[in-house]
Enzyme design. Structure first.
Site, short mmCIF file in Angstrom:
data_model
loop_
_atom_site.label_atom_id
_atom_site.label_comp_id
_atom_site.label_asym_id
_atom_site.label_seq_id
_atom_site.Cartn_x
_atom_site.Cartn_y
_atom_site.Cartn_z
CE LYS A 22 17.45 -56.31 81.54
NZ LYS A 22 18.86 -55.91 81.46
NE ARG A 54 24.80 -58.39 73.06
CZ ARG A 54 25.73 -57.93 73.90
NH1 ARG A 54 26.92 -58.49 73.94
NH2 ARG A 54 25.45 -56.92 74.70
N1 BES Z 1 18.11 -53.99 77.25
C1 BES Z 1 19.35 -54.17 77.90
C2 BES Z 1 20.23 -52.93 77.87
C3 BES Z 1 19.74 -51.73 78.64
C4 BES Z 1 20.19 -51.49 79.92
C5 BES Z 1 18.90 -50.81 78.06
C6 BES Z 1 19.77 -50.38 80.60
C7 BES Z 1 18.47 -49.69 78.74
C8 BES Z 1 18.90 -49.47 80.01
C9 BES Z 1 20.13 -55.29 77.24
O1 BES Z 1 19.36 -56.31 76.70
C10 BES Z 1 21.00 -55.91 78.28
O2 BES Z 1 20.48 -56.49 79.18
N2 BES Z 1 22.32 -55.77 78.11
C11 BES Z 1 23.28 -56.30 79.02
C12 BES Z 1 24.32 -57.07 78.23
C13 BES Z 1 25.19 -57.95 79.05
C14 BES Z 1 24.41 -59.09 79.65
C15 BES Z 1 26.30 -58.47 78.17
C16 BES Z 1 23.93 -55.16 79.79
O3 BES Z 1 24.18 -54.10 79.20
O4 BES Z 1 24.16 -55.31 80.96
MN MN Z 2 18.85 -57.80 78.11
#
Ligand code: BES
Ligand code: MN
Ligand code: ZN
Length: 511
Positions: free
Chosen positions: A287, A361
């Site tokens: 990230k 997931r």
């Molecule tokens: N933990 C994150 C989701 C999240 C984002 C929680 C912002 C709280 C605040 C999750 O693991 C994630 O990174 N999701 C990605 C999925 C994508 C890579 C398909 C997302 O939502 O961008």
């Molecule tokens: Mn994630």
């Protein structure tokens, strides 16, 4: 020595846990020097206790209210100082409509939101001018006040820490006291536990310490059985997805399971499964730095499951419940999973990794499979900070709700409304399953992109039997707020404890 430290750890951690306000209910007299909270249905026409207080201040309270511009607007509140003989008077505006449980909680939250942060504070709350058909409304007011008066100051110097407040509510008979002391206070305790876990830095909360801190909270509770699966156990069950996410971390993944058997009736349990990523860097699909620190709360789903289990087991609700918390840290490392890798799951199917940042997931896939195989639940709910997409769609007000059955969605919306934690449905379409077809494996962990929340749900749904009533809650938008709300200071909300607790109450009634 190592053993001794391990034995002491839970003790150290439970000493960390933060104190809830002390709450008392009695036939309270209005006296000088008190710090008062007055709930009033109409700020232009003080009645009952508020009228008495006004009289004792020789009419200066009503004048001050008028001069301050305080309006009849639910939750608006002002604090007045120097109106002798009282040291501090907070007036909270209600409304002439009947207040719900959730609104009573909000009023309790507003009542304590103005009070100075330091020192032992006794506050006298008068609620005789509130209109509601909820029984023992003071208990819900106390609950909301307790929820708002949370402070995470573990890492602050001693004189910056907040001493617990002492709330005294005016309630002549003991129904409110009984409801609060034997029941609702445990919900507040569960919420505090969830917030503590989600606020704690990732350096100190990882799968093993999560297990220790939570387990310590359940010691001595009846009808509770705690099981921890470690990597060896996971290997036996072929949980390649959960193990895969944990590979990049020096901390091994765990699966914490808390069973609560509160009824001797042979009813299948409800399974609550919560995502417990103790820190989400994104892994190799790393990230950006901006806001990454907040990913210490990516265990909010698991934390809410722990908090709910604690509330339900502490009050001894007549239900069978099992909480499953898959725990892992998502880190980039030489042995971390890569995009393009294929993981095999407990179900026997394989998942191609498109993004290592779609890790929630993956751990849920194995956990929901294990929940079904091991516990044959009558209903399965999973709760997770799963997608930014859910947060963008619904922001701070609603958690995203996805089910396979509209009637169930409608029921869940009602549970949310009553609990004070609201949910709003998003779709699950056959095309969402098509989007996660993989060229080289059975499925892949993310699709083309949109709609992200539904694609995430489709991955989890792949591991849930179609006939099983299934509720998917994506709490990425609601679990952490940037501004205070009535019932919580900004930061971790402990979102889901009230929702799941309410669901459990409804199931207990049906048994
Ligand atoms: N933990 C994150 C989701 C999240 C984002 C929680 C912002 C709280 C605040 C999750 O693991 C994630 O990174 N999701 C990605 C999925 C994508 C890579 C398909 C997302 O939502 O961008
Ligand atoms: Mn994630
Ligand atoms: Zn995540």
């Amino acid at each position: 020595m190592k053993k001794l430290i391990l034995l002491l750890l839970p003790l150290l951690f439970s000493a960390y846990s933060l104190a809830m306000p002390k709450v008392e209910f009695r036939d309270l007299k209005i006296e000088g020097q008190q710090q008062l909270v007055l709930f009033v249905a109409d700020v232009t026409q003080l009645r009952g206790s508020a009228a008495q207080v006004d009289k004792l201040t020789e009419g200066r309270l009503s004048k001050a209210i008028k001069a301050s511009g305080l309006k009849n607007d639910f939750g608006q509140h002002k604090t007045f100082y120097g109106l002798s003989p009282f040291s501090q008077i907070t007036v909270v505006s209600g409304t002439d409509k009947l207040l719900s449980q959730a609104e009573l909680q909000q009023l309790g939250g507003y009542a304590v939101s103005n009070f100075p942060a330091n020192g032992q504070q006794a506050i006298a709350l008068f609620s005789d001018d509130i209109k509601t058909d909820v029984a023992a409304p003071e208990a819900y007011i106390a609950m909301g006040a307790g929820m708002r008066d949370y402070h995470f100051d573990t890492y602050k110097k001693a004189d910056a820490k907040t001493s617990p407040r002492w709330l005294i509510l005016n309630a002549a008979d003991n129904t409110a006291a009984t409801l609060y002391q034997n029941d609702l206070r445990y919900v507040v305790e569960g919420i505090y536990l969830a917030r503590d876990l989600a606020s704690e830095p990732g350096k100190n909360i990882y799968p093993q310490t999560f297990v220790e801190r939570v387990t310590a909270k359940f010691s001595g509770l009846k009808n509770v059985k705690v099981t921890v699966l470690n990597v060896k156990d996971m290997q036996k069950h072929n949980m390649g997805a959960l193990m895969g996410v944990g590979l990049g971390s020096v901390h091994e993944p765990k699966l914490l399971v808390i069973e609560y058997n509160g009824t001797s009736k042979n009813t299948p349990p409800t399974a609550l499964v919560g995502k417990g990523i103790t820190f989400d860097t994104g892994g190799i699909s790393i990230k950006p730095n901006d806001g990454m620190w907040a990913m210490k709360s990516d265990l909010s789903g698991a934390a809410a499951v722990a908090g709910t289990m604690l509330a339900v087991a502490s009050r001894g609700e007549n239900v069978n419940l099992v909480g499953l918390m898959p725990l892992a840290e998502n880190m980039p490392a030489g042995n971390a999973i890569r995009p393009g890798d294929v993981l095999s799951t407990m179900q026997g199917t394989t998942i191609e990794i498109i993004s290592t940042d779609a890790e929630g997931r993956l751990i849920l896939a194995d956990a929901v499979r294990y929940a079904q195989q091991q516990y044959k639940p009558g209903m399965l709910l999973n709760i997770a900070t799963l997608t930014g997409s859910a947060a963008r769609a619904l922001s701070d007000e609603y958690a995203a709700l996805i089910t396979r059955d509209w009637d169930l969605s409608v029921k869940m919306m009602a549970v949310g409304k009553l609990s004070g934690e609201e949910v709003w449905p998003l779709p699950l379409h056959p095309n969402h399953f098509k989007q996660i077809k993989s060229e080289i494996a059975d499925i892949k962990n993310s699709g083309a992109g949109n709609p992200g929340a539904s694609i995430g749900a489709a991955v989890v749904a792949t591991f849930v039997d179609e006939q099983l009533p299934w509720v998917h809650l994506d709490i990425a938008g609601v679990d952490w707020l940037d501004a205070d709300i009535a019932v919580a200071p900004k930061g971790s909300q402990g979102w889901g404890v009230r929702f799941m607790d309410q669901l459990v109450r409804q199931q207990a009634k049906q048994l």
